[in-house]
Design an enzyme around this catalytic site. Structure first.
Site, short mmCIF file in Angstrom:
data_model
loop_
_atom_site.label_atom_id
_atom_site.label_comp_id
_atom_site.label_asym_id
_atom_site.label_seq_id
_atom_site.Cartn_x
_atom_site.Cartn_y
_atom_site.Cartn_z
N HIS A 7 -66.53 -74.43 -177.91
CA HIS A 7 -66.55 -75.80 -177.42
C HIS A 7 -66.42 -76.78 -178.58
CE1 HIS A 7 -70.73 -74.59 -178.17
NE2 HIS A 7 -71.02 -75.87 -178.39
N HIS A 65 -67.24 -80.56 -179.95
CA HIS A 65 -68.12 -81.72 -179.78
C HIS A 65 -67.33 -82.97 -180.12
CE1 HIS A 65 -72.09 -79.55 -179.80
NE2 HIS A 65 -71.33 -78.63 -180.38
#
Length: 142
Positions: free
Chosen positions: A99, A101
């Site tokens: 993922h 940020h």
């Protein structure tokens, strides 16, 4: 992956504050934000790190980040954003689903530059840099 919280969010099994979705990527507000607007961008399919991530999925993730970052900045009145990926546990990755940020930033938020993540920066000279560059090129050709 049924026990992955991000897979469950992408599937709609766990509620989230989703801000963007397409066939490949989902983006939602971090449940434990560093600052207002902190957004996570994930591939809908489960991959732990960039090593596992197919190039087309990585490209879709990158395209989504470049679209989402300015929207996050605008939404919270930020001057800029820091975009980062903790790629593996040693890098601070806590959820084993790759993922990105998107952390909105202002000049007075007290945060540091990306260079502040390492306590003892390298003092490599030009010969050392050339050697590391050659090693990376070799690894890329394998």
């Amino acid at each position: 992956m049924s026990d992955c919280i991000f897979c469950q969010i992408a599937a709609g099994d766990i509620p989230s504050h989703t801000v963007y979705e397409d066939d490949t990527v989902t983006a939602f507000l971090d449940a434990n934000p560093l600052i207002e607007g902190h957004t996570l961008v994930i591939p809908r399919e489960h991959y732990q790190t960039t090593t596992e991530l197919p190039a087309d999925i990585g490209a879709a993730l990158g395209r989504a980040v470049t679209r989402i970052a300015p929207a996050v900045e605008a939404a919270v009145g930020a001057d800029a954003s820091t975009v980062g990926v903790n790629n593996g546990p040693a890098a601070g990755q806590e959820i084993e689903h790759i993922h990105a940020h998107v952390v909105p930033r202002t000049g007075d938020d007290g945060g540091g530059a990306i260079h502040s993540i390492v306590g003892h920066p390298s003092a490599a000279d030009d010969d050392e840099l050339a050697s590391v560059a050659a090693d990376i090129e070799t690894a890329l050709s394998n």
